[in-house]
Write an enzyme that holds these catalytic residues in place. Structure first.
Site, PDB file in Angstrom:
ATOM      1  CG  ASP A  82      11.804   6.960  86.958  1.00 29.57           C
ATOM      2  OD1 ASP A  82      12.926   6.432  87.415  1.00 29.57           O
ATOM      3  OD2 ASP A  82      10.806   5.767  87.614  1.00 29.57           O
ATOM      4  CE  LYS A  83      17.305   1.478  84.591  1.00 25.20           C
ATOM      5  NZ  LYS A  83      17.343   0.360  85.639  1.00 25.20           N
ATOM      6  CG  HIS A  84      11.124   0.815  82.379  1.00 27.44           C
ATOM      7  ND1 HIS A  84      10.178  -0.188  83.156  1.00 27.44           N
ATOM      8  CD2 HIS A  84      10.910   0.462  80.955  1.00 27.44           C
ATOM      9  CE1 HIS A  84      10.279  -1.233  83.178  1.00 27.44           C
ATOM     10  NE2 HIS A  84      10.213  -1.734  81.303  1.00 27.44           N
ATOM     11  CB  SER A  85      16.378  -1.533  83.287  1.00 25.35           C
ATOM     12  OG  SER A  85      16.812  -2.844  82.292  1.00 25.35           O
ATOM     13  CB  THR A 122      14.244  -2.547  91.369  1.00 26.41           C
ATOM     14  OG1 THR A 122      15.042  -2.527  89.757  1.00 26.41           O
ATOM     15  CG2 THR A 122      14.662  -1.675  91.481  1.00 26.41           C
ATOM     16  NE  ARG A 170       0.341  -7.166  76.392  1.00 28.72           N
ATOM     17  CZ  ARG A 170       1.624  -6.450  77.120  1.00 28.72           C
ATOM     18  NH1 ARG A 170       0.970  -5.639  78.130  1.00 28.72           N
ATOM     19  NH2 ARG A 170       2.877  -7.054  76.649  1.00 28.72           N
ATOM     20  CB  SER A 185       2.001  -2.371  79.069  1.00 28.97           C
ATOM     21  OG  SER A 185       2.539  -3.192  80.450  1.00 28.97           O
ATOM     22  CE  LYS A 189       4.029  -0.857  84.071  1.00 33.22           C
ATOM     23  NZ  LYS A 189       4.049  -2.247  84.101  1.00 33.22           N
ATOM     24  CE  LYS A 190       9.373   3.536  84.965  1.00 31.17           C
ATOM     25  NZ  LYS A 190      10.004   3.668  86.226  1.00 31.17           N
TER      26      LYS A 190
END
Length: 438
Positions: A82-85, A122, A170, A185, A189-190
């Site tokens: 997967d990818k995260h931005s 997204t 936070r 954080s 999740k990933k």
């Protein structure tokens, strides 16, 4: 000795190193409510000022991952990547990247977020598509990943639930910007999604969470080192967010931009460069290409031969959207009743953007949210935003404003003009890919 949250707080406050068992106990208490909101806030502030070692950050990330369900994908015969931005303006990369990667042989269970503040989400973009189920049950999620190769959905409450409570505290205690806490954080999740590898897009610039290169590179290094320390191969690209990435900013308008990109009708050049670079990182991480150059060729081929578009269309249909979505996206996407050109008003070149202000102008139109839970108008936004370096005359449109009424247009026009600076000469345009880690 029984666990005392105040001793964890005291140790970190005084600059000491926390052991993994203490961190795990604190996160367990955060999850089950036995650690109070005040104690969580004090812990976050202690970490904000004292930082964390890589060992501590790994322990924090793993404890947050283990606060809920951890997925695995034994039924899949392809690498799970997967990818995260970290978020920006006009960043609809995920919509093209997931199906490109799927068409090249990866499985992409993309668990995405909603927009907050000036950055788009997204999930909000995907919900512009009528009928699209952004929060499917686990069985449907797994089915779609298996058959389409990708599924873009929202985070369920069962994945890393500690993060939801921690982030909420936070957010109201001015401790969001802590690099170890951001790292935990994102990665908790990933890791909970059961990935074999991860690729990160760390945005840098005036439209990004990290507004200068030093901070962006610090976050990218932290994310890569902690992810690898937690057992997940990870690379990161640092990319420019000193101008909107796509020529559209909003929800339905960014989906239309993605549809044009996938079908070959139009592709913004910087958006194409970032998408192919991230796809290449994913394919190399997943073992489907030996080099980045070879992987980019595969990714571009998946775009050009229509297989990426086919994957996207199948995913949309299987998650409840129109079966013919990419055949005629314009027919399916909601349109704003008023579309108005914002003219440059002067001659020259687009010199630079206040990209955050561009994002906030979309929020002012109703296309984003200031607080979690705010409603979003999927139809409004901006299109035909000009890249930095473009020559303009007084009557050149610098963007098209999609709004509900003339009052909204007037407000957006005023904000747009303030957010764009013109110059007599064309300045140097920064590269879109600024660095790589991992």
């Amino acid at each position: 000795m029984s666990f005392l949250p105040q001793e964890i707080i005291r140790t970190k406050r005084d600059g000491g190193e926390l052991d993994p068992a203490g961190i795990a106990a604190f996160i367990q208490g955060l999850t089950d409510g036995s650690v109070s909101e005040g104690q969580v806030a004090a812990f976050a502030m202690a970490v904000f000022f004292r930082g964390m070692s890589r060992k501590e950050a790994v322990a924090l990330t793993l404890s947050m991952r283990d606060s809920g369900e951890v997925l695995s994908w034994p039924e899949l015969d392809r690498p799970v990547v997967d990818k995260h931005s970290t978020g920006g303006v006009g960043d609809n990369v995920s919509l093209m990247l997931a199906p490109i990667a799927a068409a090249c042989g990866l499985a992409v269970p993309m668990i995405s977020g909603r927009g907050l503040g000036h950055t788009g989400g997204t999930l909000d973009k995907m919900e512009s598509i009528p009928g699209y189920t952004a929060m499917p049950d686990n069985a449907l999620f797994r089915k779609v990943v298996g058959s389409s190769g990708c599924a873009i959905i929202g985070q369920t409450g069962n994945l890393a639930p500690a993060d939801k409570r921690f982030y909420g505290i936070r957010d109201v205690t001015a401790t969001v910007e802590s690099v170890p806490l951001i790292t935990a954080s994102i990665l908790s999740k990933k890791l909970a999604a059961g990935l074999g590898a991860l690729v990160l897009d760390v945005k840098c610039g005036n439209g990004a969470f990290m507004d200068n290169p030093d901070r962006a590179n610090e976050l990218a290094r932290s994310l890569v080192e902690v992810a690898v320390g937690a057992g997940m191969p990870t690379t990161a690209l640092v990319t420019d967010m000193n101008q909107p990435l796509a020529s559209a900013a909003g929800n339905a308008v960014e989906v239309m931009n993605a549809a044009d990109f996938l079908t070959g009708k139009a592709r913004d050049s910087r958006l194409l460069e970032v998408t192919l670079a991230l796809a290449a990182e994913m394919l190399v991480s997943g073992g489907l290409a030996a080099t980045v150059e070879e992987a980019k060729k595969h990714a571009l081929a998946a775009l050009e031969n229509g297989s990426a578009a086919e994957r996207f269309n199948r995913m949309v249909a299987e998650l409840g959207g129109p079966k013919d979505f990419l055949a005629d996206p314009d027919r399916h996407l909601e349109k704003a009743p008023v579309v108005s050109a914002c003219l440059a008003g002067e001659q020259g070149y687009v010199a630079d953007y206040d990209t955050r202000a561009i994002g906030l102008s979309v929020v002012a139109l109703g296309g984003g949210r200031i607080r979690p839970g705010d409603p979003v108008d999927h139809a409004v936004g901006l299109t035909q935003l000009l890249p930095v370096g473009t020559r303009v005359e007084k009557d050149t449109p610098i963007a098209m404003i999609h709004a509900r009424n003339a009052d909204q247009v007037a407000v957006a026009e005023k904000e747009l003009r303030k957010a764009i600076r013109f110059a007599d000469t064309a300045g140097e345009v920064a590269p879109v890919i600024l660095g790589r880690h991992g």
